[in-house]
Design a protein around this motif. Sequence first.
Motif, short mmCIF file in Angstrom:
data_model
loop_
_atom_site.label_atom_id
_atom_site.label_comp_id
_atom_site.label_asym_id
_atom_site.label_seq_id
_atom_site.Cartn_x
_atom_site.Cartn_y
_atom_site.Cartn_z
N UNK A 5 -28.51 -13.64 10.40
CA UNK A 5 -28.48 -12.48 11.27
C UNK A 5 -29.55 -11.49 10.83
N UNK A 6 -30.01 -10.67 11.77
CA UNK A 6 -30.99 -9.64 11.42
C UNK A 6 -31.09 -8.64 12.56
N UNK A 7 -31.66 -7.48 12.24
CA UNK A 7 -31.84 -6.42 13.23
C UNK A 7 -32.99 -6.73 14.18
N UNK A 8 -32.96 -6.04 15.33
CA UNK A 8 -34.10 -6.06 16.25
C UNK A 8 -34.54 -4.61 16.43
N UNK A 9 -35.74 -4.30 16.00
CA UNK A 9 -36.28 -2.94 16.10
C UNK A 9 -37.56 -2.99 16.91
N UNK A 181 -27.17 -6.61 10.45
CA UNK A 181 -26.85 -7.90 11.05
C UNK A 181 -25.90 -7.77 12.25
N UNK A 182 -25.41 -6.56 12.52
CA UNK A 182 -24.44 -6.37 13.60
C UNK A 182 -25.15 -6.18 14.95
N UNK A 186 -27.83 1.21 12.66
CA UNK A 186 -28.31 2.54 12.28
C UNK A 186 -28.84 2.48 10.84
N UNK A 187 -29.21 1.30 10.40
CA UNK A 187 -29.60 1.06 9.01
C UNK A 187 -28.38 0.67 8.22
N UNK A 346 -30.58 -11.49 18.34
CA UNK A 346 -31.34 -11.41 19.60
C UNK A 346 -32.78 -11.92 19.52
N UNK A 347 -33.44 -11.74 18.38
CA UNK A 347 -34.87 -12.08 18.30
C UNK A 347 -35.14 -13.50 17.82
N UNK A 348 -34.09 -14.30 17.63
CA UNK A 348 -34.33 -15.68 17.21
C UNK A 348 -35.09 -16.43 18.31
#
Length: 366
Positions: A5-9, A181-182, A186-187, A346-348
Amino acid sequence: MIPYGRQYIDEEDIRSVIEILRSDFITQGPKVEEFERALAEYCGATYAVAFNSGTSALYCAYRALGIKEGDSFITTPITFTATVSMGVMLGAKPIFCDVEEDTGNMDVNLLEELITQNTKLVVPVHYAGHPVNMQKLWEIAQRHNLWVVEDACHALGSSYKGYKTGSCKYSHITVFSFHPVKHITTGEGGAALTNDRDLYEKLLQCRNHGIRRGEDWEYSVEFPSFNFRITDIQCALGLSQLKKLSTFVERRRKVAEFYKSRLSNNPHLDLPVEKPYAFHSYHLFPIRLRDEKRRREVFRRLRQSGIFVQVHYIPVYWHPFLNYPKGLCPVAERFYSKEVSLPIYPSIKDEELYYVVEKLEEILSD
């Protein structure tokens, strides 16, 4: 490496943070309330209180309900430790309800037999983003005059029988996490939502040292607490992320559909389900190996292939701070022994998904 999992910024997120850094308030300013209002509106709740973590939000939710030494609370062993440890910090004793084999969620059919005269609270966890059967749980809680806190740290964007998780239709408080990862980030951060004004005010106090404001400079500390405040910088990011939440959930669901289309006939695996009452938001995609003896091998070989899978979770009562006996929740222990979480975010990229599936199938076929 492909993480689980990871963030999308994006640039909009970055601009929103820069704008706050150039403003008068980087903390304790108007963006916090703006984010809280937007989150409450999205979920269909009356109030939201943002915190510096989901853990802090859980602590203050339990404290707002008056959970204390001598009380007990019922929850699931298939969760992150914070669900349990925040109740233990207040002196309460955790009682563990076994889980459903297919969802990993609390098996509500087993709940009533665990209730004692000391039980004050039930904490269902919407594991991986799939809602618990909340109406049935709520009916049991109402019969026994119990508080209900939904640990929805996995489940922003999910729904139960048409009600968004966070609406508190079948609970007193719902808690979210905004770790990277959620579903949104918000960091670090979290929130507690409620429809009860008194609980809302207690949550606000618990977030800020137990302080109740008076007139002008006056204030009183009605109970000792901590600084659990979130910053305007974080809430600006949260507001920007919230605008994209529906897109994020849609992409997660498409990733889940891809995995199911490619792996549903694999004789070595059991895959996540979506019950008729649920709209799954897929924080995780937890597969279960039918041969649990191969789990460590599969885990290590996937990581060696650059696929950073994870396991969710070691049953909480196995940890030394509790050290309950093994065998207490046999379905949960069996679930843990087989579970591996595949990458989902989302960005995978599509080519990364094909790579994950091909490597997994290759390993399983050996």
